[in-house]
Scaffold this active site. Structure first.
Site, PDB file in Angstrom:
ATOM      1  CD  GLN A   1     -34.093  48.167  72.338  1.00 32.62           C
ATOM      2  OE1 GLN A   1     -33.483  48.649  71.369  1.00 32.62           O
ATOM      3  NE2 GLN A   1     -34.426  46.997  72.157  1.00 32.62           N
TER       4      GLN A   1
ATOM      5  CG  LEU B   1     -27.815  55.867  68.394  1.00 30.60           C
ATOM      6  CD1 LEU B   1     -28.028  54.925  69.880  1.00 30.60           C
ATOM      7  CD2 LEU B   1     -28.513  54.965  67.872  1.00 30.60           C
TER       8      LEU B   1
ATOM      9  CB  SER C   1     -34.887  48.509  63.738  1.00 27.66           C
ATOM     10  OG  SER C   1     -33.566  49.782  63.431  1.00 27.66           O
ATOM     11  CG  LEU C   2     -31.085  50.444  59.631  1.00 30.17           C
ATOM     12  CD1 LEU C   2     -29.475  51.181  59.622  1.00 30.17           C
ATOM     13  CD2 LEU C   2     -32.284  51.639  59.115  1.00 30.17           C
TER      14      LEU C   2
ATOM     15  CG  PHE D   1     -24.995  45.182  66.818  1.00 32.21           C
ATOM     16  CD1 PHE D   1     -23.789  46.062  66.073  1.00 32.21           C
ATOM     17  CD2 PHE D   1     -25.748  46.326  67.164  1.00 32.21           C
ATOM     18  CE1 PHE D   1     -23.575  47.606  65.686  1.00 32.21           C
ATOM     19  CE2 PHE D   1     -25.962  47.909  66.108  1.00 32.21           C
ATOM     20  CZ  PHE D   1     -24.805  48.034  65.629  1.00 32.21           C
TER      21      PHE D   1
ATOM     22  CG  HIS E   1     -33.241  53.464  70.883  1.00 34.51           C
ATOM     23  ND1 HIS E   1     -32.472  54.803  69.936  1.00 34.51           N
ATOM     24  CD2 HIS E   1     -32.809  52.561  70.561  1.00 34.51           C
ATOM     25  CE1 HIS E   1     -31.721  54.131  68.853  1.00 34.51           C
ATOM     26  NE2 HIS E   1     -31.979  52.888  68.844  1.00 34.51           N
TER      27      HIS E   1
ATOM     28  CD  GLU F   1     -38.918  53.414  66.104  1.00 38.00           C
ATOM     29  OE1 GLU F   1     -38.126  53.542  65.656  1.00 38.00           O
ATOM     30  OE2 GLU F   1     -38.974  53.037  67.599  1.00 38.00           O
TER      31      GLU F   1
ATOM     32  NE  ARG G   1     -29.289  48.854  70.800  1.00 39.86           N
ATOM     33  CZ  ARG G   1     -29.618  49.064  70.192  1.00 39.86           C
ATOM     34  NH1 ARG G   1     -31.223  48.977  69.089  1.00 39.86           N
ATOM     35  NH2 ARG G   1     -28.958  49.053  68.973  1.00 39.86           N
TER      36      ARG G   1
ATOM     37  CD  GLU H   1     -26.163  47.657  70.414  1.00 40.38           C
ATOM     38  OE1 GLU H   1     -26.997  47.973  70.625  1.00 40.38           O
ATOM     39  OE2 GLU H   1     -26.106  45.972  70.381  1.00 40.38           O
TER      40      GLU H   1
ATOM     41  N   GLY I   1     -44.648  58.603  55.548  1.00 44.57           N
ATOM     42  CA  GLY I   1     -43.231  58.399  55.617  1.00 44.57           C
ATOM     43  C   GLY I   1     -42.585  58.170  54.916  1.00 44.57           C
ATOM     44  CB  ALA I   2     -39.880  60.351  53.780  1.00 43.62           C
TER      45      ALA I   2
ATOM     46  NE  ARG J   1     -35.250  47.858  66.855  1.00 44.13           N
ATOM     47  CZ  ARG J   1     -33.341  48.476  67.360  1.00 44.13           C
ATOM     48  NH1 ARG J   1     -32.654  47.767  66.600  1.00 44.13           N
ATOM     49  NH2 ARG J   1     -33.460  49.704  67.908  1.00 44.13           N
TER      50      ARG J   1
ATOM     51  CB  ALA K   1     -40.508  51.424  56.509  1.00 43.07           C
ATOM     52  N   GLY K   2     -41.227  53.489  54.930  1.00 47.18           N
ATOM     53  CA  GLY K   2     -42.134  53.845  53.019  1.00 47.18           C
ATOM     54  C   GLY K   2     -40.962  54.377  52.452  1.00 47.18           C
TER      55      GLY K   2
ATOM     56  CG  HIS L   1     -28.903  52.917  72.707  1.00 47.48           C
ATOM     57  ND1 HIS L   1     -28.135  52.967  73.078  1.00 47.48           N
ATOM     58  CD2 HIS L   1     -28.894  52.608  71.670  1.00 47.48           C
ATOM     59  CE1 HIS L   1     -27.367  52.495  72.448  1.00 47.48           C
ATOM     60  NE2 HIS L   1     -27.913  51.812  70.753  1.00 47.48           N
TER      61      HIS L   1
ATOM     62  CG  ASP M   1     -47.277  62.749  64.129  1.00 40.33           C
ATOM     63  OD1 ASP M   1     -47.769  63.151  65.170  1.00 40.33           O
ATOM     64  OD2 ASP M   1     -46.302  63.428  62.881  1.00 40.33           O
TER      65      ASP M   1
END
Length: 577
Positions: free
Chosen positions: A236, A248, A395-396, A123, A348, A379, A282, A251, A18-19, A390, A22-23, A238, A217
């Protein structure tokens, strides 16, 4: 097939799947420590779904108003409907400030206050303006900055590779096997540490904000490996997805002051969350919106309401929310400066996922037994940070903070452990998947099965749920799984065989969707994003606990013995906004 018959064999200290944010953050940390790190991604890295996050990244910098990590912590606990583990949240909010300043020092072009500090906007569910932002393209600039840093520090990239199996034996991760989408052929990645950062799984629904790549995956691989998933019933919705498309609309629009109105032109959130209005969490805004639609107050009686930005003025819309303006114009031909934008709830974010501890180590049971060398972040993971719902812009921060922690822990693991031997036939499972799809005599095709799954997940597993609908969905999934066994592909070529890739993705979609439904059927209460009309109240006495789920002998087995970590000062209370 033997190891030396594989198209390629790679021996790399740490392999990251995963790029996204997080990855890449984990890979950067590993590479900076002097170890070798490789990122395997089914898409080109800068096309990863983290780039679609628009509104901001949360941290209590207090640049726009009074704020503190303690305030951030309470907002996150309350937003989670008290299902989140509070020790994880404490770690998260204390690391968040450091994470944002690291990004600033890497060169991320944050929007600024008049005196030059990182700007912050309001937010949903946050008690202070806490979202550090770059216009409405925050995820995009964070992702590109991290990718540049990874290239600078010599991270290896294997772009357009689909992972087909994890190499696990005796609770030790030894690597994985992946298919080269561009050229065809299986590759073995022999590693001392593996990170699963494969993102969410919103593509199980028809109406979703998720990219096409988000087919779960990672969670599918974990289920297949005999490991559990956690809290999968919490997905969730959105409230501001672009009508019919689900894309999206951040928000950030409401953070800048946009309204949500029904067919009568009424800002209906005053009935549901009078103090926070459109900036309630949300789950509450989505339920309010769906209630207005269900009771006939959608626009023209249809299944959408309006997001109204017109009073913000052209200059502010184009300066602060240019992407939102472009999306409405390009997909619906709506000029948001002059017209309200049709919106509806959209699938979402996945609060559930691969269970892990605070060190991001994957665990295999409620006791927290660790699978050595296997990590997860972002995620795809379930560190129990977001609980049942959340908060926006967490999340970021989650991906970046726990991506960094994962990189640190993977580095430690690599230094403490030699390479473990590969299983006797490392390619067998992956090769069998491909052979079955190429050689199957069946007449079923994957596309109509995927369509039927997505349409019915939107219909029966949406904002509101009940026993009858979920029972129908369970039966549908069983039927679709039977049909999948008869799927055959038409393209038997090697290069860019998307017929094969989409068939493989469908197996994962059908596998974890069953876990979502089983978990939701079992949890007879309403909490956060999981709202049952037949059990509309939160039941702390019985359900203040996590759901673990395994696939064993073709059936989903559930366990509820993993409790929620609650500090004395943050006891559950009624959630009001």
């Amino acid at each position: 097939m033997k190891i030396d018959e594989a198209r390629n064999y790679h021996k790399i200290d740490a392999v990251i799947v995963g790029a996204g944010l997080a990855g890449l953050r984990a890979a950067l940390e590993v590479a900076k420590s002097g170890l070798t790190a490789a990122v395997i991604s089914k898409v080109y890295p800068t096309r990863s779904h983290s780039g679609g996050a628009q509104g901001g990244i949360a941290a209590a910098l207090a640049n726009a108003a009074e704020d503190s990590p303690q305030m951030h912590m309470f907002d996150t606990i309350k937003g989670s409907d008290y299902l989140a583990d509070q020790d994880i949240i404490e770690l998260f909010v204390n690391e968040a400030i450091k994470t944002v300043y690291e990004f600033e020092h890497m060169g991320v072009p944050f929007s600024r206050t008049e005196d030059g500090r990182i700007n912050q906007r309001a937010f949903g569910g946050h008690s202070s303006p806490r979202a550090c932002f770059a216009q409405d393209v925050t995820g995009h600039v964070l992702l590109h900055t991290l990718y540049e840093q990874c290239l600078k520090h010599n991270v290896f990239f294997f772009n357009e590779f689909q992972v087909l199996s994890l190499l696990l034996e005796n609770d030790v991760a030894r690597g994985l096997v992946a298919w080269d989408i561009r050229a065809g052929g299986l590759h073995i990645f022999h590693a001392r540490a593996v990170l699963l950062a494969t993102g969410g799984y919103g593509r199980a629904w028809k109406v979703t904000s998720n990219a096409h790549a988000n087919t779960g995956d990672g969670v599918g691989l974990v289920l297949e490996a005999g490991l559990p998933l956690e809290d999968m019933e919490f997905v969730q919705f959105h409230p501001t997805g672009l009508y019919k498309h689900g894309i999206l609309l951040s928000e950030a629009a409401r953070g800048e002051g946009a309204y949500i109105v029904n067919d009568q032109g009424e800002r209906f959130m005053k009935k549901y969350a009078a103090s926070k209005m459109e900036l309630a969490p949300r789950d509450i805004v989505s339920r309010s919106e769906q209630t207005e639609i269900n009771e006939g107050r959608g626009i023209g009686g249809k299944d959408y309401v309006y997001l109204d930005l017109r009073h913000l003025g052209k200059e502010k819309i184009l300066q602060r929310l240019p992407q939102i303006y472009d999306l409405a114009l390009n997909y619906l031909k709506v000029d948001a400066v002059k017209e309200p934008v049709p919106i509806q709830p959209t699938a979402h974010y996945s609060m559930g996922g691969i269970p892990a501890n605070a060190r991001t180590e994957v665990i295999k049971d409620a006791k927290g037994t660790v699978v050595r060398g296997l990590y997860t972040a972002g995620e795809a993971s379930c560190l129990s940070l977001h609980g049942a719902n959340r908060l926006g812009c967490n999340s970021l921060q989650d991906a970046a903070t726990f991506g960094r922690i994962a990189g640190i822990r993977m580095g430690e693991c690599c230094r403490e452990n030699a390479y473990s031997d590969l299983p006797a036939e490392p390619l067998a499972k992956a090769q069998a998947k491909i052979d079955r799809l190429k050689q199957a005599p069946g007449k079923e095709k994957h596309a109509p099965i995927r369509e039927e799954l997505q349409v019915n997940m939107t219909k029966y597993m949406g904002v509101f749920r009940n026993e009858g609908d979920m029972g129908k969905m369970k039966a549908i999934i069983k039927q679709l799984q039977e049909r999948y066994r008869m799927v055959a592909i038409d393209d038997h070529g090697a290069a860019f065989n998307l017929d094969l890739i989409e068939a493989l993705e469908l197996e994962n979609l059908l596998s974890f969707s069953e876990v979502i439904v089983e978990g939701a059927l079992a949890r007879k209460e309403s909490r956060g994003a999981h709202f049952r009309t037949d059990f509309p109240k939160r039941e702390d006495g019985q359900w203040l606990k996590h759901t673990l789920a395994w696939r064993r002998d073709g059936k989903i087995v559930l366990d509820f013995s993993k409790g929620v970590v609650i500090f004395p000062q943050y006891q559950p209370q009624e959630r009001k906004y």
